[in-house]
Scaffold this motif. Structure first.
Motif, PDB file in Angstrom:
ATOM      1  N   ILE A 207       0.831  -1.154   0.001  1.00 45.00           N
ATOM      2  CA  ILE A 207       0.060   0.073   0.021  1.00 45.00           C
ATOM      3  C   ILE A 207       0.869   1.292   0.000  1.00 45.00           C
ATOM      4  N   ALA A 208       0.618   2.046  -0.755  1.00 47.77           N
ATOM      5  CA  ALA A 208       1.492   3.444  -1.177  1.00 47.77           C
ATOM      6  C   ALA A 208       0.871   4.221   0.086  1.00 47.77           C
ATOM      7  N   THR A 209       1.981   5.083   0.739  1.00 51.55           N
ATOM      8  CA  THR A 209       1.593   6.222   1.347  1.00 51.55           C
ATOM      9  C   THR A 209       1.767   7.462   0.627  1.00 51.55           C
ATOM     10  N   PRO A 210       1.422   8.833   1.139  1.00 51.25           N
ATOM     11  CA  PRO A 210       1.435   9.948   0.354  1.00 51.25           C
ATOM     12  C   PRO A 210       3.037  10.084  -0.118  1.00 51.25           C
ATOM     13  N   LEU A 211       3.311  10.741  -1.400  1.00 55.05           N
ATOM     14  CA  LEU A 211       4.511  10.940  -1.664  1.00 55.05           C
ATOM     15  C   LEU A 211       5.156  12.095  -1.001  1.00 55.05           C
ATOM     16  N   VAL A 212       6.548  12.013  -0.674  1.00 56.76           N
ATOM     17  CA  VAL A 212       7.295  13.032   0.072  1.00 56.76           C
ATOM     18  C   VAL A 212       8.584  13.470  -0.755  1.00 56.76           C
ATOM     19  N   GLN A 213       9.094  14.599  -0.818  1.00 53.02           N
ATOM     20  CA  GLN A 213      10.329  14.841  -1.339  1.00 53.02           C
ATOM     21  C   GLN A 213      11.157  15.366  -0.242  1.00 53.02           C
ATOM     22  N   ASP A 214      12.167  14.778   0.103  1.00 55.47           N
ATOM     23  CA  ASP A 214      13.237  15.070   0.965  1.00 55.47           C
ATOM     24  C   ASP A 214      14.423  16.054   0.464  1.00 55.47           C
ATOM     25  N   HIS A 215      15.189  16.941   1.239  1.00 56.56           N
ATOM     26  CA  HIS A 215      16.224  17.636   0.712  1.00 56.56           C
ATOM     27  C   HIS A 215      17.392  17.399   1.289  1.00 56.56           C
ATOM     28  N   LYS A 216      18.302  16.812   0.762  1.00 58.54           N
ATOM     29  CA  LYS A 216      19.361  16.244   1.180  1.00 58.54           C
ATOM     30  C   LYS A 216      20.333  17.120   1.515  1.00 58.54           C
ATOM     31  N   ARG A 217      20.552  18.206   0.736  1.00 59.93           N
ATOM     32  CA  ARG A 217      21.845  18.950   1.007  1.00 59.93           C
ATOM     33  C   ARG A 217      21.343  20.029   1.894  1.00 59.93           C
ATOM     34  N   PRO A 304       1.475  11.997  10.736  1.00 60.35           N
ATOM     35  CA  PRO A 304       0.604  12.697  11.399  1.00 60.35           C
ATOM     36  C   PRO A 304      -0.818  12.810  10.564  1.00 60.35           C
ATOM     37  N   LEU A 305      -0.801  12.609   9.370  1.00 63.14           N
ATOM     38  CA  LEU A 305      -1.873  12.622   8.368  1.00 63.14           C
ATOM     39  C   LEU A 305      -2.824  11.268   8.354  1.00 63.14           C
ATOM     40  N   LEU A 306      -2.506  10.287   8.811  1.00 60.07           N
ATOM     41  CA  LEU A 306      -3.011   8.991   9.130  1.00 60.07           C
ATOM     42  C   LEU A 306      -4.527   9.099   9.541  1.00 60.07           C
ATOM     43  N   LYS A 307      -5.415   8.816   8.916  1.00 60.61           N
ATOM     44  CA  LYS A 307      -6.936   8.625   9.429  1.00 60.61           C
ATOM     45  C   LYS A 307      -7.085   7.468   9.843  1.00 60.61           C
ATOM     46  N   GLU A 312      -4.053  -0.595  14.191  1.00 56.43           N
ATOM     47  CA  GLU A 312      -4.636  -1.776  13.245  1.00 56.43           C
ATOM     48  C   GLU A 312      -3.998  -1.881  12.046  1.00 56.43           C
ATOM     49  N   ILE A 313      -3.275  -0.653  11.642  1.00 56.19           N
ATOM     50  CA  ILE A 313      -2.314  -1.254  10.244  1.00 56.19           C
ATOM     51  C   ILE A 313      -1.164  -2.127  10.627  1.00 56.19           C
ATOM     52  N   LEU A 322      -3.244  -7.240   5.075  1.00 56.25           N
ATOM     53  CA  LEU A 322      -3.508  -5.656   4.831  1.00 56.25           C
ATOM     54  C   LEU A 322      -4.399  -5.488   3.517  1.00 56.25           C
ATOM     55  N   ASP A 323      -4.784  -6.537   2.930  1.00 57.17           N
ATOM     56  CA  ASP A 323      -5.706  -6.172   1.896  1.00 57.17           C
ATOM     57  C   ASP A 323      -7.154  -6.075   2.423  1.00 57.17           C
ATOM     58  N   LYS A 324      -7.546  -6.424   3.706  1.00 54.67           N
ATOM     59  CA  LYS A 324      -8.685  -6.120   4.387  1.00 54.67           C
ATOM     60  C   LYS A 324      -8.866  -4.820   4.818  1.00 54.67           C
ATOM     61  N   LEU A 325      -7.666  -3.877   4.870  1.00 58.98           N
ATOM     62  CA  LEU A 325      -8.019  -2.786   5.510  1.00 58.98           C
ATOM     63  C   LEU A 325      -7.938  -1.596   4.654  1.00 58.98           C
ATOM     64  N   LYS A 326      -8.740  -0.480   4.877  1.00 56.75           N
ATOM     65  CA  LYS A 326      -8.598   0.619   3.852  1.00 56.75           C
ATOM     66  C   LYS A 326      -7.864   1.667   4.831  1.00 56.75           C
ATOM     67  N   ILE A 327      -6.725   1.987   4.000  1.00 59.42           N
ATOM     68  CA  ILE A 327      -5.882   3.247   4.817  1.00 59.42           C
ATOM     69  C   ILE A 327      -5.995   4.351   4.079  1.00 59.42           C
ATOM     70  N   GLU A 328      -6.459   5.410   5.027  1.00 58.31           N
ATOM     71  CA  GLU A 328      -6.546   6.693   4.440  1.00 58.31           C
ATOM     72  C   GLU A 328      -5.751   7.555   5.124  1.00 58.31           C
TER      73      GLU A 328
END
Ligand code: GLY
Length: 442
Positions: A207-217, A304-307, A312-313, A322-328
């Motif tokens: 299951i994908a979670t929201p995409l994030v962009q990190d800043h390494k420099r 912090p965005l997990l509804k 449970e996750i 995991l296929d039985k759980l709706k992750i929002e």
């Protein structure tokens, strides 16, 4: 009331501790830490300090406290076989076994796996145990990346034009690495924009979670040395502004195929987080590397965005359901800024030793969230260490609002500290969009 053990002591684990504590299951949190993180400690019923190599101490703490399952934050305990030791005493974990954690701990294992199962995303690459053939392969590449084959804390990868210029220099670096490491990987360098796709996996379902962009420099404008990550952002649509919808699909499909390949190759289901570091290029999405855990800072953007209830996750990951759980997740923007000692990431001759052990004061961070990382809480107050100190996160309906909240929060940390002012700004994001347009010739 489940008893849950968390292993780890950084800001990522502080965000995990918060996600666990928010659960409607009213869990009792127990934490095993290398150093005392005041944020995690304040959320825990009991803490134990010790080394992540001390498997007996961790399993003993789990038995003593009748732990239902363990959440492993960082890569070191995974590499030390903590999950295997816990499994032996019947305690399941959210985190892969030592063998499956090779996804992160052995770059050659992952490149060879992706190649063997004909999964897209690999660069041209070769694994070397001796210097024989390195020069000839370097000659075939347009741009070069050199990776020691092991854990490097995100700082061991050497990239042409960042860390060296010529093929001769690349060869010398390879010789040097082979003196310390039994193998190295030489790869083709990609031009593009990077993004972090952190997926939850129970061995079968990904299951994908929201995409994030990190800043390494370390510095504004992506200048200066690479760090563990100076901050990150995510958007309400859970994608990145420089990506096409197909890019996310492609990253997710690669991860699904890798999870299936891991099961086929090892016979064991991967349970935990598969964090893919991807890059969008003119030829589509390519795989830079996998980590076997949440990203730091990226965990602070998404948890912090997990509804959906995080406990449970975890239970579904452990049970393989995991296929039985709706992750929002909330459709909100997030901006995380790391507050670091002023001399963080600088070479020793540019560092002001005083700043990395100095006392700091933390005032009111307003609407921002605060996650402690490497700070030392003494009787007379809070002290910096040599690493990233505090993650400050703004969450709002728009990126601009989230950035302002984080920016205000950061100002509440007083002392010899620094942070990147440009993370989450329109100007920096436009630079990423323009870069991708140029690469795609749009
Ligand atoms: N964001 C970099 C890492 O977690 O490795």
């Amino acid at each position: 009331m489940p008893n849950i053990l968390l292993v780890g002591n950084g800001a990522r684990e502080h965000a995990l501790a918060e996600a666990i504590s928010r659960s409607e299951q009213k869990p009792r949190l127990f934490s095993f830490m290398k150093t005392n993180n005041p944020g995690i400690a304040s959320l825990s019923e009991k803490i134990k300090l010790g080394s992540y190599a001390d498997l007996e101490a961790i399993t003993g703490f789990a038995v003593e406290n009748k732990i239902e399952f363990v959440v492993i934050g960082p890569e070191d305990p995974l590499n030390n076989g903590v999950v295997d030791a816990l499994a032996k005493i019947g305690v399941p974990s959210v985190g892969p076994t030592k063998s499956l954690a090779r996804l992160e701990t052995s770059k050659s294992f992952t490149r060879n796996l992706v190649s063997k199962y004909h999964i897209p995303g690999n660069p041209q690459f070769k694994v070397f145990n001796t210097i024989d053939g390195v020069e000839a392969f370097l000659d075939q590449l347009e741009g070069i990346v050199i990776k020691p084959d092991g854990l490097t804390g995100g700082k061991g990868v050497l990239v042409q034009d960042d860390h060296f210029t010529t093929k001769e220099e690349a060869l010398q670096l390879c010789l040097q690495i082979l003196k310390e490491s039994s193998s190295l990987i030489v790869e083709e360098k990609f031009d593009g924009e990077e993004f972090s796709l952190q997926c939850l996996c129970d061995g079968k379902t990904v299951i994908a979670t929201p995409l994030v962009q990190d800043h390494k420099r370390r510095f504004e404008g992506d200048k200066g040395p690479n760090t563990g990550g100076m901050g990150s952002y995510s958007l309400p649509d859970h994608s990145m502004p420089f990506l096409k919808p197909q890019d996310l699909e492609d990253g997710l499909e690669i991860t699904r195929q890798v999870a299936a390949a891991l099961l086929k190759e090892t016979g064991s289901p991967y349970k935990g987080v598969m964090y893919g570091g991807f890059i969008a290029t003119k030829n589509g999405v390519k795989l830079l590397e996998y980590n076997a855990r949440f990203g730091d800072p990226e965990a602070m953007n998404i948890l912090p965005l997990l509804k959906t209830d995080f406990v449970e996750i975890c239970r579904h990951i452990v049970a393989g359901t995991l296929d039985k759980l709706k992750i929002e997740f909330e459709p909100k923007a997030t901006v995380c800024k790391y507050v670091v000692p002023k001399d963080y990431g600088l070479p020793a001759d540019h560092s002001d030793a005083a700043s990395s052990r100095a006392k700091i004061e933390v005032g009111d961070v307003g609407k921002a969230r605060l996650y402690y990382s490497s700070v030392d809480k003494k009787e007379d107050g809070l002290y910096l260490s040599s690493s990233r100190a505090i993650g400050i996160v703004g969450i709002a309906n728009t990126l601009e609002e989230a950035r302002k909240i984080a920016e205000e929060g950061v100002k509440a940390v007083k002392g010899p500290v620094a942070y990147r002012t440009d993370i989450g700004t329109d100007a920096l994001i436009q630079k990423r969009i323009d870069h991708m347009r140029k690469i795609r010739k749009e």
